[in-house]
Design an enzyme around this catalytic site. Sequence first.
Site, PDB file in Angstrom:
ATOM      1  N   TYR A  56     -55.420  17.962  45.494  1.00  0.00           N
ATOM      2  CA  TYR A  56     -56.690  18.519  45.026  1.00  0.00           C
ATOM      3  C   TYR A  56     -56.432  19.875  44.372  1.00  0.00           C
ATOM      4  CZ  TYR A  56     -58.718  15.032  48.202  1.00  0.00           C
ATOM      5  OH  TYR A  56     -59.048  13.858  48.871  1.00  0.00           O
ATOM      6  N   GLY A 206     -71.743   8.016  47.495  1.00  0.00           N
ATOM      7  CA  GLY A 206     -71.516   7.402  46.184  1.00  0.00           C
ATOM      8  C   GLY A 206     -71.334   8.412  45.076  1.00  0.00           C
TER       9      GLY A 206
END
Length: 328
Positions: A56, A206
């Site tokens: 990341y 989501g």
Amino acid sequence: MKTRTLGKDLHVSAIGFGAMGMSQSYGPGPDRDANIALLRAAVERGVTFFDTAEVYGPFVNEELVGEALQPVRDQVVIATKFGFAFDADGKQTGLSSRPEHIKQVADASLKRLRTDHIDLFYQHRVNPDVPIEDVAGAVKELIAAGKVRHFGMSEAAAATVRRAHAVQPVTALQNEYSLWWKRPEAEIIPLCAELGIGLVPYSPLGKGFLTGTITTDTAFTPGDIRTTIPRFDAGARRANQALVELLGTIAARKNATLAQIALAWLLAQQPWIVPIPGTRRLDRLEENLGAADVELTSDDLAEINTATAQVDIQGGRYSEQAESMTNR
């Protein structure tokens, strides 16, 4: 904040915090100080489980999490990941889970996280060129050395997890799981139940779609990962809106938000499921944590499951290349 247990003895808050979005994937965000303040605010509100990874940024997300949590290190559980290779400029060049590389990553992550141990060390993606038994063995050695406390895997196939678990018990699996991505229900969740492994769903909302804040007209900023995902094409968003409308109906009846219903549904599936929604805003953090107090009855769950089964979700969750690195 209620707590849950991953594996045999890794105790964490019922809802964790996924820190990835603070450093990548969703376009420009708050500055470093604001992100540090938000991570500390999460601790103040009872969150004890924080997720990051060397990839990341790369690297900068671990540094951020390390600085934010150093003052409260003894109160929190930090998960990070290995499994990618980088060139001298920090550009990702592929996968690497060679045992010697895993140990190098652990040492580097410990420095960036400002700690002497990693609570949960996941293999980020399975590297088919390295026997999974060798990977599990390398983590087992790190555990024996006191540098790592628990072994995890992300997006691995059930058979691969079983082989790894035979060498070094797996404490948690991190897989995408939500009301619009239910593949773990076929094999991963039954495997977790059988072997006593916890499940940590990432993207439980989501990538924002299940919050109801994304419409067909939403324009994503440059660098937003959703511009590369088929599920976020305008046509797919239009078709998938039916799921959001369904959640809205249930949320109104339960006096909750759509995000809270989506997270509460995950929490209701198994007592060893711990979602890790991410955010860069305090109000969203508080909203997410409020999901732990939303009680869904058996009738609510039956209604959600029946209704969502009738929604045909359109679009892949990843690009073909990214999807090819999962479930193997």
